[in-house]
Design a protein around this motif. Structure first.
Motif, PDB file in Angstrom:
ATOM      1  N   THR A  12       0.859  -1.275   0.750  1.00 22.29           N
ATOM      2  CA  THR A  12       0.239   0.184  -0.453  1.00 22.29           C
ATOM      3  C   THR A  12       0.671   1.017  -0.183  1.00 22.29           C
ATOM      4  O   THR A  12       0.267   1.907  -0.668  1.00 22.29           O
ATOM      5  CB  THR A  12      -0.575  -0.725   1.584  1.00 22.29           C
ATOM      6  OG1 THR A  12      -0.155  -0.312   2.807  1.00 22.29           O
ATOM      7  CG2 THR A  12      -1.822  -0.622   1.046  1.00 22.29           C
ATOM      8  N   GLU A  17       2.997  -0.045  -5.077  1.00 22.35           N
ATOM      9  CA  GLU A  17       1.733   0.522  -6.192  1.00 22.35           C
ATOM     10  C   GLU A  17       1.890   0.883  -7.156  1.00 22.35           C
ATOM     11  O   GLU A  17       1.649   0.093  -7.809  1.00 22.35           O
ATOM     12  CB  GLU A  17       0.580   1.266  -5.526  1.00 22.35           C
ATOM     13  CG  GLU A  17      -0.993   0.728  -5.246  1.00 22.35           C
ATOM     14  CD  GLU A  17      -1.599   1.732  -4.802  1.00 22.35           C
ATOM     15  OE1 GLU A  17      -1.161   2.433  -4.125  1.00 22.35           O
ATOM     16  OE2 GLU A  17      -2.749   1.853  -4.866  1.00 22.35           O
ATOM     17  N   TRP A  18       3.002   1.885  -7.347  1.00 19.75           N
ATOM     18  CA  TRP A  18       2.962   2.293  -9.067  1.00 19.75           C
ATOM     19  C   TRP A  18       3.938   1.200  -9.850  1.00 19.75           C
ATOM     20  O   TRP A  18       3.646   0.758 -10.613  1.00 19.75           O
ATOM     21  CB  TRP A  18       3.118   3.869  -9.269  1.00 19.75           C
ATOM     22  CG  TRP A  18       2.715   4.609  -8.633  1.00 19.75           C
ATOM     23  CD1 TRP A  18       2.604   5.663  -8.031  1.00 19.75           C
ATOM     24  CD2 TRP A  18       1.587   5.343  -9.480  1.00 19.75           C
ATOM     25  NE1 TRP A  18       1.207   6.754  -8.272  1.00 19.75           N
ATOM     26  CE2 TRP A  18       0.893   6.126  -9.494  1.00 19.75           C
ATOM     27  CE3 TRP A  18       1.753   4.350 -11.109  1.00 19.75           C
ATOM     28  CZ2 TRP A  18      -0.693   6.764  -9.653  1.00 19.75           C
ATOM     29  CZ3 TRP A  18       0.398   5.319 -11.924  1.00 19.75           C
ATOM     30  CH2 TRP A  18      -0.394   6.782 -11.496  1.00 19.75           C
ATOM     31  N   ARG A  21       1.147  -1.080 -10.244  1.00 19.93           N
ATOM     32  CA  ARG A  21       0.830  -0.840 -11.294  1.00 19.93           C
ATOM     33  C   ARG A  21       1.423  -1.395 -13.251  1.00 19.93           C
ATOM     34  O   ARG A  21       1.194  -2.091 -14.495  1.00 19.93           O
ATOM     35  CB  ARG A  21       0.435   0.711 -11.575  1.00 19.93           C
ATOM     36  CG  ARG A  21      -1.335   0.708 -10.707  1.00 19.93           C
ATOM     37  CD  ARG A  21      -0.995   1.598 -10.418  1.00 19.93           C
ATOM     38  NE  ARG A  21      -2.075   2.268  -9.395  1.00 19.93           N
ATOM     39  CZ  ARG A  21      -2.878   2.954  -8.669  1.00 19.93           C
ATOM     40  NH1 ARG A  21      -1.642   4.214  -8.921  1.00 19.93           N
ATOM     41  NH2 ARG A  21      -3.729   3.345  -8.056  1.00 19.93           N
ATOM     42  N   ALA A  25       0.841  -3.818 -15.631  1.00 21.14           N
ATOM     43  CA  ALA A  25      -0.374  -3.762 -17.279  1.00 21.14           C
ATOM     44  C   ALA A  25       0.736  -4.353 -18.112  1.00 21.14           C
ATOM     45  O   ALA A  25       0.437  -4.682 -18.964  1.00 21.14           O
ATOM     46  CB  ALA A  25       0.558  -2.576 -17.027  1.00 21.14           C
ATOM     47  N   GLU A  38      -8.143  -3.369   4.253  1.00 21.67           N
ATOM     48  CA  GLU A  38      -9.401  -2.993   3.684  1.00 21.67           C
ATOM     49  C   GLU A  38      -8.114  -2.425   1.793  1.00 21.67           C
ATOM     50  O   GLU A  38      -8.333  -2.608   1.296  1.00 21.67           O
ATOM     51  CB  GLU A  38     -10.142  -2.375   4.437  1.00 21.67           C
ATOM     52  CG  GLU A  38     -10.701  -1.920   3.754  1.00 21.67           C
ATOM     53  CD  GLU A  38     -11.899  -0.749   5.134  1.00 21.67           C
ATOM     54  OE1 GLU A  38     -10.820   0.304   5.533  1.00 21.67           O
ATOM     55  OE2 GLU A  38     -13.469  -0.841   5.325  1.00 21.67           O
ATOM     56  N   ARG A  39      -7.087  -1.830   2.725  1.00 19.09           N
ATOM     57  CA  ARG A  39      -6.986  -1.479   1.695  1.00 19.09           C
ATOM     58  C   ARG A  39      -6.068  -1.860   0.842  1.00 19.09           C
ATOM     59  O   ARG A  39      -5.941  -2.043  -0.571  1.00 19.09           O
ATOM     60  CB  ARG A  39      -5.229  -0.159   2.311  1.00 19.09           C
ATOM     61  CG  ARG A  39      -5.954   1.309   2.869  1.00 19.09           C
ATOM     62  CD  ARG A  39      -4.853   1.563   3.684  1.00 19.09           C
ATOM     63  NE  ARG A  39      -6.452   2.083   4.624  1.00 19.09           N
ATOM     64  CZ  ARG A  39      -6.292   4.204   4.923  1.00 19.09           C
ATOM     65  NH1 ARG A  39      -4.611   4.050   4.774  1.00 19.09           N
ATOM     66  NH2 ARG A  39      -5.914   4.910   5.570  1.00 19.09           N
ATOM     67  N   ASP A  42      -8.531  -2.986  -1.765  1.00 24.18           N
ATOM     68  CA  ASP A  42      -8.899  -1.469  -3.072  1.00 24.18           C
ATOM     69  C   ASP A  42      -7.300  -1.877  -3.887  1.00 24.18           C
ATOM     70  O   ASP A  42      -7.495  -1.590  -4.989  1.00 24.18           O
ATOM     71  CB  ASP A  42      -8.253  -0.449  -2.675  1.00 24.18           C
ATOM     72  CG  ASP A  42     -10.182  -0.108  -1.595  1.00 24.18           C
ATOM     73  OD1 ASP A  42     -11.405  -1.208  -2.249  1.00 24.18           O
ATOM     74  OD2 ASP A  42     -10.294   1.213  -1.384  1.00 24.18           O
ATOM     75  N   VAL A  43      -6.370  -1.985  -3.085  1.00 21.95           N
ATOM     76  CA  VAL A  43      -4.970  -1.992  -4.610  1.00 21.95           C
ATOM     77  C   VAL A  43      -5.337  -3.025  -4.656  1.00 21.95           C
ATOM     78  O   VAL A  43      -4.771  -2.593  -6.430  1.00 21.95           O
ATOM     79  CB  VAL A  43      -3.903  -1.873  -3.713  1.00 21.95           C
ATOM     80  CG1 VAL A  43      -2.809  -2.547  -4.252  1.00 21.95           C
ATOM     81  CG2 VAL A  43      -3.590  -0.992  -2.045  1.00 21.95           C
ATOM     82  N   ALA A  45      -7.809  -4.671  -5.956  1.00 21.01           N
ATOM     83  CA  ALA A  45      -9.186  -4.372  -7.323  1.00 21.01           C
ATOM     84  C   ALA A  45      -8.537  -3.429  -8.482  1.00 21.01           C
ATOM     85  O   ALA A  45      -8.198  -3.920  -9.748  1.00 21.01           O
ATOM     86  CB  ALA A  45     -10.300  -3.933  -6.751  1.00 21.01           C
ATOM     87  N   ASP A  46      -7.315  -2.267  -8.031  1.00 19.62           N
ATOM     88  CA  ASP A  46      -6.704  -1.252  -9.715  1.00 19.62           C
ATOM     89  C   ASP A  46      -6.407  -2.138  -9.867  1.00 19.62           C
ATOM     90  O   ASP A  46      -5.904  -2.265 -11.164  1.00 19.62           O
ATOM     91  CB  ASP A  46      -6.019  -0.452  -8.219  1.00 19.62           C
ATOM     92  CG  ASP A  46      -6.006   0.561  -9.248  1.00 19.62           C
ATOM     93  OD1 ASP A  46      -6.901   1.501  -9.655  1.00 19.62           O
ATOM     94  OD2 ASP A  46      -4.465   0.402  -8.813  1.00 19.62           O
ATOM     95  N   ASN A  49      -7.637  -4.413 -12.421  1.00 18.93           N
ATOM     96  CA  ASN A  49      -8.711  -3.170 -13.590  1.00 18.93           C
ATOM     97  C   ASN A  49      -7.616  -3.187 -14.747  1.00 18.93           C
ATOM     98  O   ASN A  49      -7.682  -2.467 -15.617  1.00 18.93           O
ATOM     99  CB  ASN A  49      -9.264  -2.304 -12.545  1.00 18.93           C
ATOM    100  CG  ASN A  49     -10.159  -2.843 -12.311  1.00 18.93           C
ATOM    101  OD1 ASN A  49     -10.980  -4.183 -12.331  1.00 18.93           O
ATOM    102  ND2 ASN A  49     -10.838  -1.956 -11.623  1.00 18.93           N
ATOM    103  N   ARG A  50      -5.977  -3.321 -14.248  1.00 23.04           N
ATOM    104  CA  ARG A  50      -5.172  -2.987 -15.140  1.00 23.04           C
ATOM    105  C   ARG A  50      -3.771  -3.560 -15.383  1.00 23.04           C
ATOM    106  O   ARG A  50      -3.600  -2.503 -15.985  1.00 23.04           O
ATOM    107  CB  ARG A  50      -4.049  -1.862 -14.129  1.00 23.04           C
ATOM    108  CG  ARG A  50      -4.846  -0.232 -13.111  1.00 23.04           C
ATOM    109  CD  ARG A  50      -3.434   0.415 -12.807  1.00 23.04           C
ATOM    110  NE  ARG A  50      -4.517   1.829 -11.688  1.00 23.04           N
ATOM    111  CZ  ARG A  50      -4.006   2.723 -12.076  1.00 23.04           C
ATOM    112  NH1 ARG A  50      -3.155   3.168 -12.766  1.00 23.04           N
ATOM    113  NH2 ARG A  50      -4.908   3.482 -11.296  1.00 23.04           N
TER     114      ARG A  50
END
Lengths: 246, 417
Positions: A12, A17-18, A21, A25, A38-39, A42-43, A45-46, A49-50
């Motif tokens: 987190t 995180e970057w 990502r 990708a 919880e956080r 979210d990460v 899920a992100d 999606n990426r």
């Protein structure tokens, strides 16, 4: 092996995180370890999606280094972990933490980091595609400076451990990557006054992602330009270093 | 500055007033809070849900449109409304209810928000949308960050039949009447339209310019290998934007165009966000920077009012190389303080030369306000409290939804407290 399974510890944090990502990708599958479920969700899920082909979360308390082998075991539920990014850390406390505070600080920044490196090396040793241990260190680990020597000391211990582990497990295909990002605009540095020269977490993280994707080893300053001031710092005589303010 | 790291974060402790801050791209002081602390939301930037079948995305408010759009284009979707720069956050786009070159068909950004969540300074979290707590929603959309910190939003998307390519066409126009006629004509057939005006042309040529239209291309092509980015490395000590250099630039820019360029393929970033290709372009205005005057003039008497404004600016020998005219569609505004409403919007920027420039911009505001128009808060730096009240008749209703813990320099200036 093109698609790899990458464990990010301290997922987190903005830089991690970057980096994740960037790796998502590229379609790699990811496992995230961090303090807050919880956080982490979210990460995750992100990252899905990426583009991450798979992403699992593993709550982890860095004060409990004994749980680290379990993290590797859980993260490797479907397939073995091929790469790991160790990115969890606590910034230098603003005042002397006292003996119990010091122990706790070293447990989070050093003990758990070295335990992660060791567990990763053991886990990856002998895998057909080999493995990569990426360690998010700091220029602060190069020399003891008056403003952040405690943080630097905890990171320097990790640097030495990484170097040694890289040697010990070399024949088993384990590579090591030592990362030294310069000052970055993240919550980690929230207590300091940001300067224009500070890097964005996105720039730093994406570079880490690229280095990991390319399976680069060795030591890397991010941005690259930090190499010069860092080299000057590394070779500075102590009598001069001790007079440096800040 | 306090960093909001995720949508789960609590409202910060301590003394306010606070102000949510996205990427700081507003031209004026709606994103400044000198008497208080900013809540920086950039780090809350996760894409929580992306439904590529139904076409919607749910994300935290700190996601940059550029970041989101790049991902969406890969999946064959597009943000239904994008402003001139994509270097803004989703939260900022909602709080300023931004518009794009497709307002005549698509409305503003707020029209495509399906739901959002705000965090109030008392710690309360509220969910609202066009069909849930709609009154609050109307206050948050275009609410300039004064109604609570937007923590996440759900946006409807537009499908792409091809990839991220557009086809673009530019038509040279002879005068203002021609420009307005071409603009209205293009609006009927094309998705994105806007006009660049030569603000220094006077007399018969007043209001001449280039009308640009673009549509999404159905033809699939691979994305460009490399996108060129220029950069302005430093602010020159003296602004190169002078009346003679502008005249030269405008004449060249106008004459370098053919009467009709024909349809040209263009990647979405260069077609819709040309300024994003020049990093730190604002430095061209020198160390003093610039102010923008963006107003809306209702339809009806618009030709006369626009001509008066352009002439007024040209007479002062002041002007900018980017004067943009765009027709807004008939869709009612999404928010109480939303700027896009039916009519024409004209944007001019001026190099900042102190109080005289402020006076010039206020006079231009007055011309628009006298005609029943309004002023764009996101671009404004000089509007008076009285002008604000004239521009936004709903300002009293808006006050009821204000979060007392939040304030901005803009709100203090226009007495929106």
């Amino acid at each position: 092996m093109n698609q790899r399974h990458i464990l990010v510890i301290g997922a987190t944090s903005a830089i991690a995180e970057w980096a994740a990502r960037r790796l998502a990708a590229r379609g790699h599958s990811l496992a995230l370890a961090g303090r807050d479920r919880e956080r982490l969700e979210d990460v995750a899920a992100d990252l899905r999606n990426r583009g991450a082909s798979h992403c699992s979360v593993h709550p982890f308390n860095a004060e409990r280094p004994d749980t680290i082998p379990d993290i590797f075991e859980n993260a490797a539920g479907r397939r073995p972990v091929t790469d790991v990014l160790i990115a969890h850390a606590v910034p230098q406390p603003s005042s002397w933490p006292g003996e119990p505070g010091l122990q706790r600080y070293i447990r989070v920044n050093t003990t758990s980091a070295i335990a992660c490196m060791h567990a990763a090396a053991e886990h990856m040793a002998g895998h057909p595609g080999g493995g990569l241990i990426a360690w998010l260190s700091s220029p602060a680990a190069l020399r003891g400076r008056r403003k952040n020597w405690l943080y630097g000391a905890t990171k320097a211990a990790g640097d030495i451990a990484l170097e040694g582990i890289g040697g010990q497990y070399r024949e088993q295909g384990v590579r090591t990557l030592l990362l030294r990002p310069g000052p970055t605009r993240t919550a980690f540095n929230a207590g300091l006054e940001p300067a224009a020269s500070w890097a964005e977490p996105q720039t730093v993280g994406e570079r880490i992602g690229d280095l990991m994707h390319a399976r680069k080893g060795g030591e890397h300053f991010i941005p690259r330009a930090w190499w010069l001031p860092a080299t000057i710092l590394r070779h500075m005589p102590t009598w001069l270093l001790s007079r440096l303010k800040g | 500055m306090h960093a909001l790291r995720s949508r789960h974060d609590a409202f910060p402790d301590g003394n306010g007033p606070w102000l949510p801050w996205g990427n700081g791209r507003s031209y004026g002081d709606v994103c400044c809070n000198h008497d208080g602390t900013l809540i920086e939301a950039r780090a809350a930037n996760r894409i929580l849900e992306l439904d590529t079948h139904a076409g919607f995305v749910r994300c935290e408010s700190g996601v940059l449109l550029a970041d989101l759009q790049r991902l969406l284009v890969r999946h064959g979707w597009f943000l239904p409304v994008v402003p001139g720069t994509e270097l803004i956050t989703v939260g900022g786009a909602i709080a300023n209810d931004v518009h794009g070159k497709n307002h005549h068909g698509a409305g503003s950004f707020g029209h495509h928000v399906r739901a959002l969540r705000v965090l109030r300074s008392d710690g309360e979290r509220r969910k609202c949308g066009p069909s849930e707590d709609a009154e609050r929603f109307a206050a948050v959309v275009g609410g300039l960050g004064l109604t609570g910190v937007i923590t996440e939003a759900e946006l409807a998307l537009r499908p792409l039949s091809g990839g991220g390519w557009l086809r673009q066409r530019a038509l040279r126009t002879a005068d203002l009447a021609d420009t307005l006629e071409q603009l209205a004509g293009m609006d009927r057939e094309h998705e994105y339209t806007a006009a660049w005006l030569d603000c220094l042309a006077r007399g018969r040529r007043l209001g001449r310019g280039v009308v640009m239209a673009a549509d999404h291309d159905r033809v699939r092509r691979p994305p460009p290998m490399r996108e060129r980015t220029l950069s302005v490395p430093f602010s020159p000590p003296v602004s190169p934007v002078r009346s003679w250099s502008l005249r030269l630039f405008n004449e060249f820019y106008y004459r370098a165009r053919r009467r009709d360029s024909g349809w040209q393929p263009c990647w979405y970033r260069s077609a819709l966000h040309p300024l994003d290709g020049v990093r730190d372009w604002n430095r061209l205005y020198g160390r003093g920077g610039f102010v923008q005057c963006q107003v809306r003039v209702p339809e009806g008497d618009h030709e006369r009012v626009l001509a008066r404004m352009i002439e007024f600016a040209a007479r002062r020998g002041e002007g900018s190389f980017l004067v943009v005219l765009k027709r807004f569609g008939a869709r009612p505004a999404a928010g109480l303080l939303s700027f896009p409403r039916p009519g024409y919007t004209l944007a001019l920027d001026f190099p900042w030369r102190g109080p005289a420039t402020a006076e010039l911009v206020r006079s231009l505001y007055d011309i628009a306000l006298d005609a029943g128009g309004s002023v764009y808060p996101a671009k404004d730096a000089v509007m008076t409290a009285q002008q604000f009240r004239r521009a936004f008749s709903d300002h009293d209703t808006f006050r009821n939804w204000r979060d007392p813990g939040l304030c901005s320099d803009f709100a203090r200036r226009v007495e929106l407290t």
